[in-house]
Design an enzyme around this catalytic site. Structure first.
Site, PDB file in Angstrom:
ATOM      1  N   PRO A  10       0.823  -1.203   0.000  1.00  0.00           N
ATOM      2  CA  PRO A  10       0.000   0.000   0.000  1.00  0.00           C
ATOM      3  C   PRO A  10       0.859   1.255   0.000  1.00  0.00           C
ATOM      4  CG  PRO A  10      -0.424  -1.373   1.953  1.00  0.00           C
ATOM      5  CD  PRO A  10       0.672  -2.012   1.207  1.00  0.00           C
ATOM      6  N   PRO A  11       0.284   2.389  -0.369  1.00  0.00           N
ATOM      7  CA  PRO A  11       1.041   3.641  -0.411  1.00  0.00           C
ATOM      8  C   PRO A  11       1.584   4.001   0.968  1.00  0.00           C
ATOM      9  CG  PRO A  11      -1.114   3.907  -1.416  1.00  0.00           C
ATOM     10  CD  PRO A  11      -1.106   2.567  -0.796  1.00  0.00           C
ATOM     11  N   THR A  27       4.132   2.806   2.664  1.00  0.00           N
ATOM     12  CA  THR A  27       4.716   1.790   3.531  1.00  0.00           C
ATOM     13  C   THR A  27       6.236   1.748   3.419  1.00  0.00           C
ATOM     14  OG1 THR A  27       4.175   0.223   1.784  1.00  0.00           O
ATOM     15  CG2 THR A  27       2.743   0.238   3.708  1.00  0.00           C
ATOM     16  N   GLY A  28       6.782   2.528   2.531  1.00  0.00           N
ATOM     17  CA  GLY A  28       8.243   2.623   2.493  1.00  0.00           C
ATOM     18  C   GLY A  28       8.889   1.920   1.316  1.00  0.00           C
ATOM     19  N   GLU A  84      -9.946 -14.205  12.570  1.00  0.00           N
ATOM     20  CA  GLU A  84      -8.679 -14.756  12.072  1.00  0.00           C
ATOM     21  C   GLU A  84      -8.212 -15.920  12.937  1.00  0.00           C
ATOM     22  OE1 GLU A  84      -7.629 -14.089   9.241  1.00  0.00           O
ATOM     23  OE2 GLU A  84      -8.844 -12.296   8.887  1.00  0.00           O
TER      24      GLU A  84
HETATM   25  P1  ADP Z   1       5.847   4.323  -0.720  1.00  0.00           P
HETATM   26  O1  ADP Z   1       6.893   4.466  -1.752  1.00  0.00           O
HETATM   27  O2  ADP Z   1       5.647   2.921  -0.267  1.00  0.00           O
HETATM   28  O3  ADP Z   1       4.569   4.984  -1.039  1.00  0.00           O
HETATM   29  P2  ADP Z   1       7.654   5.970   0.698  1.00  0.00           P
HETATM   30  O4  ADP Z   1       8.877   5.143   0.676  1.00  0.00           O
HETATM   31  O5  ADP Z   1       7.577   7.057  -0.296  1.00  0.00           O
HETATM   32  O6  ADP Z   1       6.383   5.057   0.590  1.00  0.00           O
HETATM   33  O7  ADP Z   1       7.476   6.536   2.161  1.00  0.00           O
HETATM   34  C1  ADP Z   1       7.247   7.876   2.407  1.00  0.00           C
HETATM   35  C2  ADP Z   1       7.941   8.305   3.678  1.00  0.00           C
HETATM   36  O8  ADP Z   1       7.333   7.701   4.807  1.00  0.00           O
HETATM   37  C3  ADP Z   1       9.378   7.856   3.725  1.00  0.00           C
HETATM   38  O9  ADP Z   1      10.191   8.799   3.131  1.00  0.00           O
HETATM   39  C4  ADP Z   1       9.645   7.732   5.208  1.00  0.00           C
HETATM   40  O10 ADP Z   1       9.937   8.983   5.770  1.00  0.00           O
HETATM   41  C5  ADP Z   1       8.319   7.291   5.735  1.00  0.00           C
HETATM   42  N1  ADP Z   1       8.257   5.835   5.843  1.00  0.00           N
HETATM   43  C6  ADP Z   1       7.427   5.024   5.151  1.00  0.00           C
HETATM   44  N2  ADP Z   1       7.618   3.745   5.484  1.00  0.00           N
HETATM   45  C7  ADP Z   1       8.600   3.721   6.398  1.00  0.00           C
HETATM   46  C8  ADP Z   1       9.249   2.668   7.118  1.00  0.00           C
HETATM   47  N3  ADP Z   1       8.896   1.389   6.956  1.00  0.00           N
HETATM   48  N4  ADP Z   1      10.220   2.999   7.981  1.00  0.00           N
HETATM   49  C9  ADP Z   1      10.571   4.291   8.142  1.00  0.00           C
HETATM   50  N5  ADP Z   1      10.004   5.321   7.500  1.00  0.00           N
HETATM   51  C10 ADP Z   1       9.018   5.059   6.641  1.00  0.00           C
HETATM   52 ZN    ZN Z   2     -11.788 -14.810   6.851  1.00  0.00          ZN
END
Ligand code: ADP
Ligand code: ZN
Ligand code: MG
Length: 648
Positions: free
Chosen positions: A244-245, A247-248, A466
């Protein structure tokens, strides 16, 4: 509530990326508006002024113009001995001798003798004047300006062309500034980040341990490819980050490049899709060419779905440009050698819409799930992001993590930043717990609108649901072991999931195993009914699957009592071939048989449901215990689950 984790895709495509540097991060000065603009204007001004000056000084040595009548008088009086006729002037000279034009640009009119006194007048259409000059024996001749001197050529051709060239350049530059990159077709806009530029490390990412584990291997590939190729192993070409959006995914991709210390080419799928057909494909080609030169390196294609959408779904009115781009990408991916040290990472939150060709071996054959963080993960993410923030001593990040169920990394980064801003607004030196609480509240309100937050009561339902799946799986002989139970809402529509891992690949299933599958699917609802004495919509997906299995047992596998060993559906190859969806199968049985099938499905499901509910009822203690811990920790792994079971 999805048994296998393949629920409906989220319709929500909106990105939710928080700031990379939540608080006081470095910011590059990029304020330079109209840099090329001023330059061009100055050039043009200089040019115009220069041209008029040149004209003034070199071409028309301006003599005072005299009246036509005066000119005529001077002819009559004999002062003018020679007259030069042009379209715009009659020029009278006081000497007869006509000089040859000078080879170099003169400072004066080339035809004027140095000592000449020169008179000039604007001609009037007066036939008398020729007659008069004839009478007086004055030498008169016409001069054509064209091509008479190099200067003329320069002024009448070269300069105007240069002038228009500059104007054109200037306009192009402005167009370029506005982003419409009309002329640089095929040039890629990838930001090429040099090796040292990537400071992101795996330690900057938290809560996605499984994904990290897989990517550690990719880093190793990049660092010591020889280790793998020596043994004859193939290095994967493409790794697809799915989740999902927020999540890093992007963060992880950067971390891989940072850890491996290689160049990182990042492009978004949308960058490839341009106005003109063929531009995207050219960009892909360019990108790979550059990357090959820089190998070992990483190409990261963010939002792959923008170009990688399935081509199947748009038989009518397909997007030519996107298709060409996608084809080029496939060609490039097939084209490079895995030993070249080039690895392609891509990210998407819509894996379901991707073209199957992208997922074939040799392309993005590895998929890494970047999931929403659970309790522990959220705490770790909060730690990372608040490391640069001054926290009060009473701040309890674990408590913050507990009240942010369902939040992704970007949300958490946002909360830390928001809390810091609130502290500043409140005039405090340190961020307090109540700042965090307020920040959470703010964010929750936003997320609630997007239906991403579930209430505590719903969480309890999901937890028992679950657990029901997991326990039935544990109690059903021959069922695949439970690998993970989670009530962290999974990206794609499911509120929770129970992951079962097959011990071995299966091609055949016995009747008992099919019934066992139905049992596990029904376990969720049975647990809900047992505990809450109410049933919910959460089991819809499970029921569909269970019903489907039951139906197939009757119609396809010949496992009903009346039609034992009879196949009721004909697997006719329709126009779409054998993979045609269900409705393409012929139904070759009577209404009465249909009725029997319906009843038999209901019968099977009812019978299994009763068994399942009974099993769970007898194990109510375990059910409560597992669900309790699940509510607390949000996810249980295989080991934790087994331990709870063994406690009896
Ligand atoms: P995605 O590409 O999955 O949409 P991003 O990598 O662009 O997400 O995440 C946006 C910001 O949110 C990152 O720059 C970071 O600051 C923070 N972030 C998201 N997920 C994490 C994570 N798992 N650990 C630490 N920071 C995170
Ligand atoms: Zn179920
Ligand atoms: Mg991203």
């Amino acid at each position: 509530m999805n048994n296998s984790g393949s629920g409906d895709p989220r319709k929500n495509k909106k990105k939710n990326s928080g700031p990379d540097f939540p608080f006081g991060g470095p910011r590059l000065p990029d304020f330079k508006p109209f840099k090329g603009w001023k330059f061009s204007i100055v050039y043009i001004l200089i040019l115009v002024v220069g041209m008029s000056l040149f004209n003034y000084v070199f071409l028309n040595r301006v003599n005072p113009t005299i009246d036509f009548s005066e000119f005529k008088n001077k002819i009559v009086s004999g002062e003018i001995k020679r007259v030069e006729l042009t379209d715009s002037y009659f020029t009278g000279y006081t000497t007869l001798q006509r000089r040859e034009p000078l080879p170099t640009p003169p400072l004066r009119n080339p035809y004027a003798a140095p000592s000449d006194a020169v008179y000039r007048t604007v001609p009037i259409n007066d036939p008398e004047i020729i007659k008069l000059m004839d009478e007086k024996g004055i030498a008169y001749y016409a001069v054509s300006r064209e091509g008479s001197t190099i200067l003329n050529i320069i002024f009448s051709w070269v300069l105007p062309i240069a002038f228009f060239f500059f104007i054109w350049r200037f306009l192009m530059k402005r167009l370029g500034n506005m982003g419409g990159n009309v002329l640089s077709v095929g040039q890629n806009r990838a930001v090429i980040v040099a090796e040292g530029d990537i400071v992101t490390r795996f330690s900057d990412v938290a809560g996605v341990d499984e994904a990290k584990e897989e990517l550690v291997e990719v880093v190793d590939f990049l660092k010591t490819p020889k280790k793998y190729t020596d043994i004859g192993g193939k290095i994967p070409k493409g790794v697809l980050l799915v989740g999902p959006p927020g999540t890093g995914k992007t963060l992880l991709a950067r971390a891989v490049a940072g850890e491996a210390g290689v160049a990182f080419f990042r492009m978004s799928g949308a960058d490839f899709v341009e106005m003109f057909v063929g531009v995207g494909a050219a960009r892909v080609r360019d990108l790979f060419k550059q990357a090959r030169d820089k190998a070992p390196c990483i190409i990261f294609i963010d939002e792959l779905d923008a170009i990688g959408k399935s081509r199947i779904n748009n038989i009518a009115g397909g997007n030519d440009e996107r298709e060409q781009t996608l084809n080029q990408l496939l060609v490039e991916m097939d084209g490079f050698d895995a030993t070249s040290g080039l690895i392609i990472l891509a990210a998407t939150n819509r894996p379901d819409v991707l073209d199957p060709a992208l997922l074939r071996p040799g392309r993005f054959d590895r998929q890494v799930l970047v999931d929403r963080p659970d309790l522990k993960g959220r705490e770790a993410i909060l730690r990372i992001h608040s490391s640069a923030v001054k926290l009060g001593s009473q701040v309890d990040l674990a408590a913050v993590a507990r009240s942010t169920s369902g939040f992704v990394g970007a949300d958490l980064a946002n909360i830390v930043n928001e809390a810091a801003l609130l502290a500043v607004r409140g005039g405090r030196q340190l961020v307090a717990q109540k700042d965090f609480e307020e920040a959470i509240e703010k964010t929750v309100a936003g997320l609630q609108k997007k239906n991403r937050i579930i209430s505590p009561h719903e969480r309890r339902i999901v937890a028992f649901h679950e657990t029901g799946h997991a326990l039935v799986a544990a109690f059903t002989p021959g069922s695949d072991p439970v690998q993970k139970i989670s009530i962290v809402p999974r990206g794609f529509g499911a509120l929770g999931y129970t992951l079962q891992m097959p011990v071995e690949d299966r091609y055949l299933m016995t009747q008992d195993e099919l019934l066992g599958k139905i049992d596990v699917l029904l376990g969720g609802r049975a647990a809900e009914e047992l505990v809450f004495e109410k049933i919910s919509t959460g089991a819809a997906n499970d029921l569909t699957k269970a019903t489907d299995i039951a139906r197939k047992m009757i119609t396809d596998y010949g496992m009903s009592s009346r039609f034992r060993n009879v196949a009721l559906t004909q697997r006719g190859a329709g126009i779409l071939g054998p993979q045609a969806p269900e409705p393409m199968f012929h139904r070759e049985y009577s209404e009465a048989t249909q009725q029997y099938i319906d009843e038999e499905i209901a019968h099977i499901v009812e019978r299994q449901y009763a068994v399942v509910k009974d099993t769970l009822g007898r194990n109510r203690n375990v059910l409560n215990r597992v669900a309790g811990l699940l509510l607390e920790k949000e996810s249980l792994d295989e080991k934790e689950f087994k331990e709870l079971l063994e406690q009896g």
